[in-house]
Design a protein around this motif. Structure first.
Motif, short mmCIF file in Angstrom:
data_model
loop_
_atom_site.label_atom_id
_atom_site.label_comp_id
_atom_site.label_asym_id
_atom_site.label_seq_id
_atom_site.Cartn_x
_atom_site.Cartn_y
_atom_site.Cartn_z
N ILE A 47 46.87 45.94 41.23
CA ILE A 47 47.15 46.97 42.24
C ILE A 47 45.91 47.82 42.52
N LEU A 48 45.21 48.24 41.46
CA LEU A 48 44.01 49.04 41.66
C LEU A 48 42.95 48.25 42.42
N GLY A 49 42.83 46.95 42.12
CA GLY A 49 41.88 46.12 42.84
C GLY A 49 42.16 46.09 44.33
N ASP A 50 43.44 46.01 44.69
CA ASP A 50 43.79 46.04 46.12
C ASP A 50 43.43 47.38 46.74
N MET A 51 43.64 48.45 46.00
CA MET A 51 43.28 49.77 46.52
C MET A 51 41.78 49.89 46.74
N VAL A 52 41.01 49.30 45.83
CA VAL A 52 39.56 49.34 45.98
C VAL A 52 39.14 48.60 47.24
N TRP A 53 39.75 47.42 47.48
CA TRP A 53 39.40 46.67 48.69
C TRP A 53 39.85 47.41 49.95
N LEU A 68 26.60 41.60 48.64
CA LEU A 68 26.33 41.62 47.21
C LEU A 68 27.17 40.56 46.50
N GLY A 69 27.13 39.37 47.05
CA GLY A 69 27.96 38.30 46.52
C GLY A 69 27.74 38.02 45.05
N SER A 70 26.49 38.11 44.58
CA SER A 70 26.19 37.80 43.19
C SER A 70 26.90 38.75 42.24
N LEU A 71 27.03 40.02 42.63
CA LEU A 71 27.71 40.99 41.79
C LEU A 71 29.17 40.62 41.60
N PHE A 72 29.82 40.23 42.68
CA PHE A 72 31.23 39.89 42.61
C PHE A 72 31.46 38.53 41.96
N ILE A 73 30.45 37.67 41.97
CA ILE A 73 30.54 36.42 41.24
C ILE A 73 30.63 36.72 39.74
N VAL A 74 29.83 37.69 39.29
CA VAL A 74 29.85 38.07 37.87
C VAL A 74 31.22 38.63 37.50
N VAL A 75 31.78 39.49 38.35
CA VAL A 75 33.10 40.07 38.09
C VAL A 75 34.14 38.98 38.04
N ARG A 76 34.08 38.05 38.99
CA ARG A 76 35.05 36.97 39.06
C ARG A 76 34.97 36.06 37.83
N LEU A 77 33.75 35.74 37.42
CA LEU A 77 33.57 34.86 36.27
C LEU A 77 34.02 35.55 34.97
N ALA A 78 33.83 36.87 34.89
CA ALA A 78 34.28 37.60 33.71
C ALA A 78 35.81 37.55 33.61
N GLY A 122 37.18 40.14 42.44
CA GLY A 122 36.41 38.90 42.61
C GLY A 122 37.05 37.92 43.55
N ASN A 123 38.11 38.33 44.22
CA ASN A 123 38.84 37.44 45.13
C ASN A 123 38.46 37.72 46.57
N PRO A 124 37.67 36.82 47.19
CA PRO A 124 37.26 37.05 48.59
C PRO A 124 38.44 37.07 49.55
N LYS A 125 39.55 36.42 49.17
CA LYS A 125 40.72 36.43 50.05
C LYS A 125 41.28 37.84 50.20
N ALA A 195 44.82 28.48 32.29
CA ALA A 195 43.51 27.86 32.48
C ALA A 195 43.30 27.48 33.93
N GLY A 196 44.38 26.98 34.57
CA GLY A 196 44.29 26.65 35.98
C GLY A 196 44.01 27.87 36.83
N ALA A 197 44.63 29.00 36.48
CA ALA A 197 44.38 30.25 37.20
C ALA A 197 42.91 30.66 37.02
N ALA A 198 42.39 30.45 35.82
CA ALA A 198 40.98 30.79 35.57
C ALA A 198 40.05 29.95 36.43
N VAL A 199 40.38 28.66 36.56
CA VAL A 199 39.58 27.77 37.40
C VAL A 199 39.64 28.21 38.85
N LEU A 200 40.85 28.57 39.33
CA LEU A 200 41.00 29.04 40.71
C LEU A 200 40.18 30.31 40.95
N VAL A 201 40.22 31.22 39.98
CA VAL A 201 39.45 32.47 40.12
C VAL A 201 37.96 32.17 40.17
N ALA A 202 37.49 31.31 39.27
CA ALA A 202 36.06 31.01 39.20
C ALA A 202 35.57 30.23 40.41
#
Length: 204
Positions: A47-53, A68-78, A122-125, A195-202
């Motif tokens: 919910i907080l993530g949606d508020m930030v977007w 700043l795509g690289s920054l959000f790649i790091v967040v997404r991978l974490a 980390g979700n561009p959608k 694990a599948g969710a992790a792959v989708l996120v990454a």
């Protein structure tokens, strides 16, 4: 915000939130194995993530975030890494782990909260959703503080209701099975889903 605009925004948000995705999979999988305990921090992070977007879109920072795509790649991978860790915990958990109702240190509420937040940030959608939707129903340039607060309230209510429904259904489903063999299969199935969710996120 007029009633029509709020209704349209709420309906679109509900459809987007209810559609299967990494966040839904993660919430369901964890609830099936651990129960409701710990689901709230995960959902609050989402919910907080949606508020930030939403704030980023309103303030015109979404384009900067895209740059700043690289920054959000790091967040997404974490976030993906933590989901993989949870998946490994589920695969290696003993058969009685499904009966646990307490969040252990390895799955702290704060860690789950950050995972939910990281998945959304980390979700561009999510960024595209707010960039594409807001201009059609909101005069962003003239949005007042009250209007922004109303949209945040809609996010809390809609996402809270959607994910609470998923948590409730998953929590009820986990009590239908008491056999240790079945519990072990559920643990591993949910671990695979996590694990599948992790792959989708990454991979986003």
């Amino acid at each position: 915000m007029d009633l029509v605009g709020i209704t349209v925004f709420a309906a679109a948000l509900a459809l987007a939130a209810a559609s299967p995705g990494p966040s839904v999979i993660a919430v369901i999988a964890r609830t099936l194995v651990r129960g409701r305990e710990g689901a709230a921090p995960l959902v609050l992070g989402i919910i907080l993530g949606d508020m930030v977007w939403l704030a980023a879109a309103v303030l015109g920072l979404a384009a900067l975030a895209a740059a700043l795509g690289s920054l959000f790649i790091v967040v997404r991978l974490a976030a993906a890494g933590y989901l993989l860790y949870l998946a490994w915990k589920l695969w290696t958990a003993p058969a009685h782990a499904a009966q646990a109702t307490t969040v252990g240190r390895s799955e702290s509420p704060f860690g789950l909260f950050l995972t939910g937040l990281g998945m959304t940030l980390g979700n561009p959608k999510a960024m595209v959703f707010y960039l594409a939707l807001l201009p059609t129903i909101v005069d962003v340039a003239n949005l007042t503080t009250l209007g922004f607060a109303e949209l945040c309230g809609v996010i809390v209510v809609v996402l809270g209701a959607v994910f609470a429904s998923y948590v409730t259904l998953a929590h009820r489903a986990r009590h239908l099975v008491a056999d240790t063999r079945a519990i072990k299969l559920i643990n591993r199935a949910c671990g695979s889903a996590m694990a599948g969710a992790a792959v989708l996120v990454a991979a986003k």
